[in-house]
Design a protein around this motif. Structure first.
Motif, mmCIF file in Angstrom:
data_model
loop_
_atom_site.group_PDB
_atom_site.id
_atom_site.type_symbol
_atom_site.label_atom_id
_atom_site.label_comp_id
_atom_site.label_asym_id
_atom_site.label_seq_id
_atom_site.Cartn_x
_atom_site.Cartn_y
_atom_site.Cartn_z
ATOM 1 N N PHE A 169 0.852 -1.194 0.000
ATOM 2 C CA PHE A 169 0.000 0.000 0.000
ATOM 3 C C PHE A 169 0.884 1.239 0.000
ATOM 4 O O PHE A 169 1.581 1.520 0.969
ATOM 5 N N VAL A 170 0.860 1.956 -1.139
ATOM 6 C CA VAL A 170 1.595 3.216 -1.267
ATOM 7 C C VAL A 170 0.575 4.349 -1.214
ATOM 8 O O VAL A 170 -0.143 4.592 -2.187
ATOM 9 N N VAL B 97 4.372 10.635 -1.205
ATOM 10 C CA VAL B 97 4.105 9.470 -0.365
ATOM 11 C C VAL B 97 3.892 9.918 1.071
ATOM 12 O O VAL B 97 4.683 10.682 1.622
ATOM 13 N N LEU B 98 2.825 9.413 1.683
ATOM 14 C CA LEU B 98 2.417 9.875 3.008
ATOM 15 C C LEU B 98 2.979 9.062 4.172
ATOM 16 O O LEU B 98 2.989 9.541 5.306
ATOM 17 N N ALA B 99 3.410 7.829 3.905
ATOM 18 C CA ALA B 99 3.812 6.952 5.008
ATOM 19 C C ALA B 99 4.663 5.813 4.462
ATOM 20 O O ALA B 99 4.671 5.564 3.246
ATOM 21 N N PRO B 100 5.381 5.101 5.328
ATOM 22 C CA PRO B 100 6.077 3.898 4.877
ATOM 23 C C PRO B 100 5.106 2.924 4.218
ATOM 24 O O PRO B 100 3.917 2.887 4.550
ATOM 25 N N SER C 104 -6.826 -4.455 3.811
ATOM 26 C CA SER C 104 -6.781 -4.289 5.266
ATOM 27 C C SER C 104 -5.796 -3.209 5.701
ATOM 28 O O SER C 104 -5.859 -2.716 6.830
ATOM 29 N N LYS C 105 -4.894 -2.825 4.821
ATOM 30 C CA LYS C 105 -3.909 -1.805 5.173
ATOM 31 C C LYS C 105 -4.540 -0.409 5.257
ATOM 32 O O LYS C 105 -3.981 0.483 5.901
ATOM 33 N N SER D 75 -4.615 9.126 -3.293
ATOM 34 C CA SER D 75 -4.412 8.050 -4.271
ATOM 35 C C SER D 75 -3.900 6.800 -3.582
ATOM 36 O O SER D 75 -3.051 6.872 -2.685
ATOM 37 N N ILE D 76 -4.419 5.669 -4.029
ATOM 38 C CA ILE D 76 -3.984 4.355 -3.559
ATOM 39 C C ILE D 76 -3.220 3.693 -4.695
ATOM 40 O O ILE D 76 -3.791 3.433 -5.766
ATOM 41 N N LEU D 77 -1.939 3.431 -4.488
ATOM 42 C CA LEU D 77 -1.148 2.751 -5.503
ATOM 43 C C LEU D 77 -0.497 1.505 -4.902
ATOM 44 O O LEU D 77 -0.245 1.432 -3.695
#
Length: 502
Positions: free
Chosen positions: A82-83, A91-94, A135-136, A153-155
């Motif tokens: 989950f990016v 990018v918002l998080a690891p 689930s992420k 955005s979900i990549l």
């Protein structure tokens, strides 16, 4: 004399393969290792910038004259990651990865909201398993609320690399089917499962458009200049690493079973129609050629053999020598190699075990053999489910680090009772991405189909082939049956929930 490049963004590293389709030869292979951030809660994460740095390093090692000949690039990526991006594409998080099991609670919550696991299979072909992307999202909402609030955005990992290369966002159905939200029968997002993941916002608005498997996009001029590539390079749709490995091993037509013996173990086949199991005995994925890819994934393969080798003080590359003098059944030792939890069967809270020890059989060779057998039996258990569904196979194509072991190749041939072949091109996912890029270059009525391309370019090495030994096939029957009995006991122990859950 153009080249096509395949990039494989894996868990352990990034690999680049440059292939000359006219000469039918790989002209360069480069790699760069990656770190992994592991937590006691089962979390497994990487930073997206690490992938880009590794890709830059791989291209920097590719000779300038080879870079000047690149016509197209295909990207393979580890599935399910989950990016999360904000509205500016930052990018918002690891990145939570495929092997992250910390979101099991959220899996259960999504499936309960959707009406149960059976209802999820009815809606999309798959339940929501630990590791899947779905689930992420609620995990991030719960543990990283500021990042989730800014989510635009979900990549997936390979989508993010494509976005970096082109400035455009898209998904293709193969990798997208590993999110848990794609209805693999219709190749459309399931509104019900998206709503079950987060009923308070429209997650569909965060998903990029789905494109055809043979689609391609122009490289961004700035990235072309940075990497020393021609401005006319095309970036193909790409796909998940298993989908690309299917192409790279010639598994684009029925009859071939591909097996990857990597950190995780996978079995996958090509189907011309959806192959959905009501009991979720395998992942009912789409592939990256326009077909379907029923897939069995185990979370512990070379991970298990490497762990045992490290414990016993030798390198897993010397494992074949360590096993000399041992026989099928490992002297009565049985290992359930669930060091990382397990996906098939769905036992995310399971842990590894070694049973059957006595005063004479607990040797270095038997212990290592038990790890190899346990990883192989786990895959055989999934294979049995595919056979029960009516699929049939003539041969196995083996890739991955474990496939370099002659002893392991022979074990697979004997445990499965099928001939084993090894493609000449060892980096199956990266090579498959290169072949998809070649397909995208010729996309259209006059261009060759992916099956024709695969038949022309995928070669096997006869020197590495293994054929079943009838005596060994028979010798493995009882040890495999014993493994299944231990597996059934593990189900009773671990299906009730994590330790301390009651």
């Amino acid at each position: 004399m153009s080249l096509v490049v395949g990039l494989d963004v894996g868990t352990q590293g990034v690999k680049l393969v440059a292939y000359d389709p006219q000469q039918r030869r790989i002209v360069a292979t480069h790699g760069r290792p990656l770190e992994l951030v592991a937590g006691d809660d089962g979390s497994r994460e990487q930073h997206a910038t690490w992938w880009l740095d590794a890709i830059r390093a791989c291209f920097a090692r590719l000779a300038p004259d080879a870079r000047a000949r690149v016509a197209a690039i295909g990207v393979s990526g580890q599935q399910h990651g989950f990016v999360p991006l904000d509205a500016n594409g930052e990018v918002l998080a690891p990145v939570k990865l495929w092997c992250d099991t910390s979101s099991q609670r959220e899996c259960d919550e999504i499936m309960a909201a959707a009406g149960g696991a059976d209802r999820c299979v009815a809606l999309a072909g798959n339940p929501i398993l630990a590791g899947y992307t779905a689930s992420k999202l609620p995990w991030t909402r719960r543990h990283r609320p500021e990042a989730y609030a800014r989510l635009a955005s979900i990549l997936l990992p390979h989508d993010y690399v494509n976005f970096w290369l082109t400035g455009e966002q898209w998904m293709e159905c193969g990798d997208a089917s590993g999110t848990g939200w794609l209805d693999v029968r219709t190749r459309r997002w399931s509104p019900e499962l998206l709503a079950a993941t987060d009923p308070e916002r429209d997650l569909g608005a965060c998903l990029p458009p789905l494109v055809a498997a043979d689609a391609s996009f122009p490289i961004a001029p700035g990235i072309a200049a940075e990497l020393g590539l021609p401005r006319g390079v095309r970036i193909s749709a790409g796909g998940g690493d298993n989908m690309m490995a299917a192409i790279g091993t010639g598994n684009v037509e029925p009859g071939v079973l591909s097996m990857s013996l990597g950190t995780s173990g996978t079995l996958f086949a090509h189907a011309r129609e959806p192959v959905v199991d009501a009991g979720a005995g395998w992942a009912a994925f789409c592939d990256s050629t326009g077909g379907w890819l029923p897939l069995v994934c185990t979370m512990n393969c070379t991970l298990a053999t490497e762990q045992v080798a490290r414990l016993l003080g030798f390198d897993a590359r010397d494992g074949d020598a360590a096993m000399e003098g041992t026989a099928p059944g490992a002297g009565g030792l049985v290992m359930l190699p669930f060091f990382n939890g397990e996906r098939t069967p769905d036992l995310p809270h399971a842990r590894a075990s070694l049973a059957g020890m006595d005063l004479s059989n607990l040797t270095r060779g038997n212990a290592y053999r038990a790890a190899m057998e346990g990883a192989t039996y786990s895959l055989r258990n999934g294979y049995d489910a595919l056979l029960a569904a009516g699929l049939g196979f003539d041969a196995i194509r083996v890739t991955g680090g474990g496939g370099r072991s002659p002893a392991w190749r022979q074990m697979v041939a004997d445990v499965f009772g099928l001939p084993v072949d090894v493609p000449v091109q060892a980096e199956g996912a990266a090579f498959g991405a290169a072949l998809q890029a070649l397909w995208a270059l010729g996309a259209g009525a006059d261009g060759p189909g992916i099956a024709a391309i695969s038949r022309e370019h995928v070669q096997v090495d006869p020197a590495l082939s293994a054929r079943p030994d009838p005596a060994a096939v028979e010798a493995y029957r009882e040890p495999y049956a014993k493994f299944l009995r231990h597996l059934q006991a593990a189900r009773l122990l671990h299906e009730i929930g994590p330790p301390g859950s009651g």
